[in-house]
Design an enzyme around this catalytic site. Sequence first.
Site, PDB file in Angstrom:
ATOM      1  N   GLU A 158     -26.494   2.689  36.497  1.00 50.54           N
ATOM      2  CA  GLU A 158     -27.157   2.284  37.749  1.00 50.54           C
ATOM      3  C   GLU A 158     -27.701   3.570  38.358  1.00 50.54           C
ATOM      4  OE1 GLU A 158     -27.602  -0.737  38.705  1.00 50.54           O
ATOM      5  OE2 GLU A 158     -26.229  -1.808  37.396  1.00 50.54           O
ATOM      6  N   CYS A 203     -29.760   3.791  47.276  1.00 50.65           N
ATOM      7  CA  CYS A 203     -30.658   3.604  46.120  1.00 50.65           C
ATOM      8  C   CYS A 203     -31.695   2.525  46.384  1.00 50.65           C
ATOM      9  CB  CYS A 203     -29.844   3.259  44.880  1.00 50.65           C
ATOM     10  SG  CYS A 203     -28.842   1.783  45.088  1.00 50.65           S
TER      11      CYS A 203
HETATM   12  N1  LIG Z   1     -28.570   2.031  41.101  1.00 49.13           N
HETATM   13  C1  LIG Z   1     -27.511   2.024  41.891  1.00 49.13           C
HETATM   14  O1  LIG Z   1     -26.764   1.051  41.972  1.00 49.13           O
HETATM   15  C2  LIG Z   1     -27.167   3.228  42.688  1.00 49.13           C
HETATM   16  C3  LIG Z   1     -26.188   3.106  43.671  1.00 49.13           C
HETATM   17  C4  LIG Z   1     -25.834   4.242  44.398  1.00 49.13           C
HETATM   18  C5  LIG Z   1     -26.453   5.462  44.128  1.00 49.13           C
HETATM   19  N2  LIG Z   1     -27.398   5.523  43.173  1.00 49.13           N
HETATM   20  C6  LIG Z   1     -28.085   6.794  42.909  1.00 49.13           C
HETATM   21  O2  LIG Z   1     -27.174   7.884  42.988  1.00 49.13           O
HETATM   22  C7  LIG Z   1     -27.857   9.063  43.407  1.00 49.13           C
HETATM   23  C8  LIG Z   1     -27.107   9.711  44.532  1.00 49.13           C
HETATM   24  O3  LIG Z   1     -25.802   9.907  44.216  1.00 49.13           O
HETATM   25  P1  LIG Z   1     -25.245  11.322  43.736  1.00 49.13           P
HETATM   26  O4  LIG Z   1     -25.975  12.435  44.374  1.00 49.13           O
HETATM   27  O5  LIG Z   1     -23.765  11.252  43.856  1.00 49.13           O
HETATM   28  O6  LIG Z   1     -25.674  11.310  42.221  1.00 49.13           O
HETATM   29  P2  LIG Z   1     -25.272  12.364  41.100  1.00 49.13           P
HETATM   30  O7  LIG Z   1     -25.938  11.885  39.870  1.00 49.13           O
HETATM   31  O8  LIG Z   1     -25.482  13.764  41.503  1.00 49.13           O
HETATM   32  O9  LIG Z   1     -23.704  12.183  40.982  1.00 49.13           O
HETATM   33  C9  LIG Z   1     -23.125  10.961  40.599  1.00 49.13           C
HETATM   34  C10 LIG Z   1     -21.806  11.256  39.903  1.00 49.13           C
HETATM   35  O10 LIG Z   1     -22.063  12.085  38.774  1.00 49.13           O
HETATM   36  C11 LIG Z   1     -21.262  13.268  38.850  1.00 49.13           C
HETATM   37  N3  LIG Z   1     -22.012  14.401  38.297  1.00 49.13           N
HETATM   38  C12 LIG Z   1     -22.792  15.273  38.962  1.00 49.13           C
HETATM   39  N4  LIG Z   1     -23.297  16.184  38.106  1.00 49.13           N
HETATM   40  C13 LIG Z   1     -22.832  15.875  36.891  1.00 49.13           C
HETATM   41  C14 LIG Z   1     -23.004  16.428  35.593  1.00 49.13           C
HETATM   42  N5  LIG Z   1     -23.764  17.498  35.378  1.00 49.13           N
HETATM   43  N6  LIG Z   1     -22.385  15.828  34.562  1.00 49.13           N
HETATM   44  C15 LIG Z   1     -21.642  14.731  34.766  1.00 49.13           C
HETATM   45  N7  LIG Z   1     -21.410  14.170  35.966  1.00 49.13           N
HETATM   46  C16 LIG Z   1     -22.011  14.732  37.015  1.00 49.13           C
HETATM   47  C17 LIG Z   1     -20.957  13.427  40.325  1.00 49.13           C
HETATM   48  O11 LIG Z   1     -19.782  14.193  40.516  1.00 49.13           O
HETATM   49  C18 LIG Z   1     -20.801  11.992  40.764  1.00 49.13           C
HETATM   50  O12 LIG Z   1     -19.514  11.525  40.445  1.00 49.13           O
HETATM   51  C19 LIG Z   1     -29.223   8.582  43.818  1.00 49.13           C
HETATM   52  O13 LIG Z   1     -30.147   8.872  42.812  1.00 49.13           O
HETATM   53  C20 LIG Z   1     -29.045   7.080  43.984  1.00 49.13           C
HETATM   54  O14 LIG Z   1     -30.218   6.309  43.848  1.00 49.13           O
HETATM   55  C21 LIG Z   1     -27.757   4.460  42.437  1.00 49.13           C
HETATM   56  N1  LIG Z   2     -26.952  -0.299  48.552  1.00 46.57           N
HETATM   57  C1  LIG Z   2     -26.614  -0.348  47.160  1.00 46.57           C
HETATM   58  C2  LIG Z   2     -26.000   0.908  46.652  1.00 46.57           C
HETATM   59  C3  LIG Z   2     -27.056   1.923  46.438  1.00 46.57           C
HETATM   60  O1  LIG Z   2     -27.015   3.066  46.840  1.00 46.57           O
HETATM   61  C4  LIG Z   2     -25.764  -1.553  46.888  1.00 46.57           C
HETATM   62  O2  LIG Z   2     -25.781  -2.465  47.703  1.00 46.57           O
HETATM   63  O3  LIG Z   2     -25.135  -1.653  45.877  1.00 46.57           O
END
Ligand SMILES: NC(=O)c1ccc[n+]([C@@H]2O[C@H](COP(=O)([O-])OP(=O)(O)OC[C@H]3O[C@@H](n4cnc5c(N)ncnc54)[C@H](O)[C@@H]3O)[C@@H](O)[C@H]2O)c1
Ligand SMILES: N[C@@H](CC=O)C(=O)O
Length: 498
Positions: free
Chosen positions: A264, A298
């Site tokens: 995701e 997101c």
């Molecule tokens: N599609 C969805 O359902 C959804 C929901 C929430 C957030 N997001 C996305 O998440 C992002 C924001 O969250 P974030 O900043 O925590 O994301 P991120 O990718 O930086 O981190 C997510 C997770 O990955 C880990 N991580 C970071 N660097 C890593 C590496 N090099 N190797 C392995 N793991 C690593 C982090 O510690 C954390 O647990 C945004 O892009 C957002 O759109 C998506």
């Molecule tokens: N708002 C989303 C999380 C994304 O950041 C959700 O409802 O799952």
Amino acid sequence: MTTLSTTLAKRLEDPRLFRQYAYVNGKWTHGEGGREEAVYDPATNEAIGHIPLLEAEQITAAVDAAEAAFVQWRALRADERCERLLAWYDLIQANREDLATIMTLEQGKPLPDARGEVQYGASFVRWFAEEGKRTYGETIPSHIPNASLGTIKEPVGIAAMITPWNFPLAMITRKAAAALAAGCPVIVKPANETPFSALALAELAERAGIPAGIFNVVLGDPAEVSKILCAESRIRALSFTGSTRVGRLLIEKSANTVKRLSLELGGNAPFIVGPDMDPKEAAFAAIDAKFQTAGQDCLAANRILVHESIHDEFVEHFSERMAALTVGNGLHSEIDLGPLIHRQAVEKAAAIVDDAISKGAKMVGGDQSQAPGENFFMPVMLTGVTAQMKVWREENFAPVAGITAYSTDDEVIEMANDTEYGLAAYIYTHDIRRIWKLMRALEYGMVSVNSVKMTGPPVPFGGVKQSGLGREGGATGIDEYLETKYYCLGALGSVSGS
Ligand SMILES: NC(=O)c1ccc[n+]([C@@H]2O[C@H](COP(=O)([O-])OP(=O)(O)OC[C@H]3O[C@@H](n4cnc5c(N)ncnc54)[C@H](O)[C@@H]3O)[C@@H](O)[C@H]2O)c1
Ligand SMILES: N[C@@H](CC=O)C(=O)O
């Protein structure tokens, strides 16, 4: 000396929910190498506690524990697992206020939003507790003489979960409840910025009777931990929510062990407003779709595309409403936007705004001298945004709204699809033909028409293109943790033709 962690513990009705250890095999665990990391309240930059960074052998020990516990967990009947999950659900609900306080302190979102997330996160536990009882196989009309054919569903095995900081609780339960209901043990690696929500969930899972080794929370250097989880062949499924950048890395790292991957990833949602819309109604909806969780969502409306005939009126209402948003510490009352997660996020937001202005966008709002702290970013509206600007191309994950005008449906479809992302899109119009045309043409996994709210347990949440693989929630969310086993029962004698 009073530290913020003692203050935090005192704020909680049940201080045992605030844990500063990892949770492996039913035990609260220190890092054996003595490494630890502070966790900060983004509103004040004060440390609220510390977490241990586990060593490689400790991560492997979590896999050993999960492997041992799997045997009995998968052997339970689905209704027995359902009972444990419902007990977990009840405990999450009963401790909602404490969980919300922990979340606001580590993530920054306003307390009412944190309460909403606890409720949202709990709802996945109840949903999957029930869905676990409906993991049906099928009977296949046989083409083989005297044989009976069919499928059964079996748990995939140990499931690892890597989760983000923006929704520290719900992004765990949406995955973990599905895996647990399917019969899989779980190893969660939460974001280091927001580990305490995950650890409180572990405490409640233990109280709910989820056995040792079945729900583990490991903490450590993200790259180190994920390298081990990806390389571990006993881990059969990896579910990740986070950025597309890290998602790509995890795909690469998991190649050798050919795991089931659920991803995701990031979004860059268009919010399309048709010419028939009331500009005020549409502007208010766009405000909600953009600024929740201070834009760190997101699903946030990143690119607001408004028909030229109502653009100026829309912009007026949008800026008026935006000016009324309150920014401050999420623990205080009447706050709309809390802080961003850390200073780098503020710097990234400022760079995106500067880039847009240097390329001709006009800015309203965004007087950063009014920010109530160094991690806060005052909301900004940019008009006249173009595809050359970062605010169009990148997920800004901040309270920065990019608005632009369009003239035809075909043009807005092209604009909306002009991104590598494909998570969610919003359409605001009451013209049914336009709704249908746009909905079919938008390259997004989720399209919401005339509604900001689109998520919840019954929904198959997920993106297309570089926003991810697979779906969470809904009737199919549990399939991410199930294998299909086909069987052929031969030499049965009399069953031919059945
Ligand atoms: N599609 C969805 O359902 C959804 C929901 C929430 C957030 N997001 C996305 O998440 C992002 C924001 O969250 P974030 O900043 O925590 O994301 P991120 O990718 O930086 O981190 C997510 C997770 O990955 C880990 N991580 C970071 N660097 C890593 C590496 N090099 N190797 C392995 N793991 C690593 C982090 O510690 C954390 O647990 C945004 O892009 C957002 O759109 C998506
Ligand atoms: N708002 C989303 C999380 C994304 O950041 C959700 O409802 O799952």
